[in-house]
Enzyme design. Structure first.
Site, PDB file in Angstrom:
ATOM      1  N   GLY A  39       0.840  -1.207   0.000  1.00 46.65           N
ATOM      2  CA  GLY A  39       0.000   0.000   0.000  1.00 46.65           C
ATOM      3  C   GLY A  39       0.869   1.248   0.000  1.00 46.65           C
ATOM      4  O   GLY A  39       0.694   2.154  -0.835  1.00 46.65           O
ATOM      5  N   HIS A  40       1.826   1.283   0.920  1.00 45.64           N
ATOM      6  CA  HIS A  40       2.748   2.431   0.963  1.00 45.64           C
ATOM      7  C   HIS A  40       3.521   2.538  -0.356  1.00 45.64           C
ATOM      8  O   HIS A  40       3.718   3.637  -0.887  1.00 45.64           O
ATOM      9  CB  HIS A  40       3.778   2.260   2.087  1.00 45.64           C
ATOM     10  CG  HIS A  40       3.199   2.180   3.470  1.00 45.64           C
ATOM     11  ND1 HIS A  40       3.231   1.024   4.218  1.00 45.64           N
ATOM     12  CD2 HIS A  40       2.587   3.112   4.244  1.00 45.64           C
ATOM     13  CE1 HIS A  40       2.675   1.257   5.406  1.00 45.64           C
ATOM     14  NE2 HIS A  40       2.272   2.511   5.446  1.00 45.64           N
ATOM     15  N   VAL A 180      -4.741  -0.686  -1.642  1.00 42.54           N
ATOM     16  CA  VAL A 180      -4.145  -1.940  -2.101  1.00 42.54           C
ATOM     17  C   VAL A 180      -4.585  -3.046  -1.144  1.00 42.54           C
ATOM     18  O   VAL A 180      -4.568  -2.858   0.080  1.00 42.54           O
ATOM     19  CB  VAL A 180      -2.603  -1.823  -2.141  1.00 42.54           C
ATOM     20  CG1 VAL A 180      -1.974  -3.152  -2.550  1.00 42.54           C
ATOM     21  CG2 VAL A 180      -2.186  -0.711  -3.097  1.00 42.54           C
TER      22      VAL A 180
HETATM   23  P1  AMP Z   1       0.515   4.729   7.706  1.00 42.73           P
HETATM   24  O1  AMP Z   1       1.928   4.265   7.658  1.00 42.73           O
HETATM   25  O2  AMP Z   1      -0.446   3.673   8.166  1.00 42.73           O
HETATM   26  O3  AMP Z   1       0.354   6.043   8.434  1.00 42.73           O
HETATM   27  O4  AMP Z   1       0.089   5.025   6.206  1.00 42.73           O
HETATM   28  C1  AMP Z   1       0.812   5.917   5.413  1.00 42.73           C
HETATM   29  C2  AMP Z   1       0.041   6.167   4.142  1.00 42.73           C
HETATM   30  O5  AMP Z   1      -0.146   4.935   3.446  1.00 42.73           O
HETATM   31  C3  AMP Z   1      -1.349   6.750   4.401  1.00 42.73           C
HETATM   32  O6  AMP Z   1      -1.622   7.734   3.424  1.00 42.73           O
HETATM   33  C4  AMP Z   1      -2.230   5.544   4.231  1.00 42.73           C
HETATM   34  O7  AMP Z   1      -3.552   5.875   3.835  1.00 42.73           O
HETATM   35  C5  AMP Z   1      -1.520   4.800   3.123  1.00 42.73           C
HETATM   36  N1  AMP Z   1      -1.924   3.386   3.116  1.00 42.73           N
HETATM   37  C6  AMP Z   1      -1.984   2.562   4.175  1.00 42.73           C
HETATM   38  N2  AMP Z   1      -2.476   1.352   3.797  1.00 42.73           N
HETATM   39  C7  AMP Z   1      -2.734   1.444   2.480  1.00 42.73           C
HETATM   40  C8  AMP Z   1      -3.265   0.544   1.502  1.00 42.73           C
HETATM   41  N3  AMP Z   1      -3.638  -0.696   1.825  1.00 42.73           N
HETATM   42  N4  AMP Z   1      -3.387   0.986   0.229  1.00 42.73           N
HETATM   43  C9  AMP Z   1      -3.026   2.242  -0.111  1.00 42.73           C
HETATM   44  N5  AMP Z   1      -2.519   3.132   0.760  1.00 42.73           N
HETATM   45  C10 AMP Z   1      -2.375   2.752   2.038  1.00 42.73           C
END
Ligand code: AMP
Length: 296
Positions: A39-40, A180
């Protein structure tokens, strides 16, 4: 040892950002809390696809967005792997600020994006969006990005950031990126590592339930929304999920919708064992229920 140019010092980051701007470089920024997954990486890839010259990934587990009884200490930290993954996805700079420099002892400022922070995740996590708004204001001022990339998995966060940028005239374009997923539909999340092997296959029930809700709402748009949502809850509870919320809200303002009469987000958050899972689906009246859901 990380494999990417890495900056931890705040003034150094800001000076580098000014230098990029002076050279006419376009800067894409991907703020994360690390434990990177596909996702990231998709956000980094989007920055590359958008033709930015520089792709900065920050990894910072921001303490101000965690409540006192939340998982700040337990949050997964996998810096070595993260650096390699970010580099492979196209990142060319890592920003790793420390708590002591981000929040020195005399720190006083709060950033509150009022209404949009209140419902959904804001109810059970009242510290969360004020912490997110604060840290992003700081990170934007340090990295000075032209574009910043956010996942729609955290849909309310996208709205909070967009409102923040509008309200404070921050010179950054917010780019929404699709969620994702694993093959069974579970949205990738760093917190999925809290799921036990027994819980993991059950976790896809959240996505399945939201899809079923979407179908129901699109096929019976005049039905009472509250009844439709009540009918969905056992699907989650029967597999051991404790529901934090399951709601249909206006897509733009997150106001409650009693009838499905305008573009909406069907959003859910559940606890499964140690993990809190969130997911959502965007839907518009008149959309074909057989078509895949809209992604951003
Ligand atoms: P985090 O590390 O959880 O703070 O997420 C960092 C970024 O990655 C944020 O913009 C989240 O929305 C994005 N993100 C987290 N999980 C996913 C995913 N499964 N698909 C797309 N983006 C994601």
């Amino acid at each position: 040892m990380t494999t990417l140019p890495t900056i931890s010092d705040l003034p150094t980051m800001q000076q580098q950002a000014f230098a990029w701007r002076a050279e006419g470089k376009r800067v894409g920024f991907i703020p994360t809390m690390g434990a990177l997954h596909r996702g990231h990486l998709s956000l980094i890839e989007q920055s590359v696809a958008d033709g930015n010259d520089i792709h900065v990934v920050s990894i910072y587990v921001n303490p101000t967005q965690f409540g006192p009884r939340e998982d700040l200490a337990a949050y997964p930290r996998t810096l070595e792997t993260d650096a390699a993954l970010a580099k492979d996805a196209g990142a060319n700079h890592l920003f790793l600020p420390s708590d002591a420099t981000m929040y020195p002892d005399d720190f006083q400022t709060e950033v509150l994006v009022r209404d949009i922070s209140k419902p959904l995740c804001g109810v059970s996590r009242p510290h969360h969006f004020p912490g997110v708004a604060l840290v992003l204001t700081k990170l934007f001022n340090l990295v000075l990005p032209h574009r910043a990339y956010f996942g729609v998995k955290d849909f309310q966060q996208c709205l909070v950031v967009e409102q923040l940028v509008r309200d404070l005239n921050l010179p950054v374009e917010v780019v929404r990126c699709p969620t994702v997923r694993e093959d069974d539909g579970l949205a990738l999340s760093s917190r999925n590592s809290y799921l036990t092997p027994k819980e993991r296959p059950v976790a896809s029930r959240l996505r399945e339930t939201l899809l079923e809700g979407r179908r129901g709402l699109l096929e019976h748009p005049t039905a009472n929304v509250r009844d439709t949502l009540s009918g969905l809850r056992p699907k989650l509870e029967d597999v051991g999920m404790r529901i934090d919320y399951l709601e249909l809200r206006r897509e733009d303002t997150l106001e409650t919708l009693n009838e499905f009469s305008q573009p909406a987000v069907l959003a859910g958050a559940v606890f499964l064992g140690e993990a809190r899972l969130i997911d959502n689906i965007l839907l518009t009246p008149g959309e074909d229920p057989a078509s895949p859901p809209r992604e951003v």
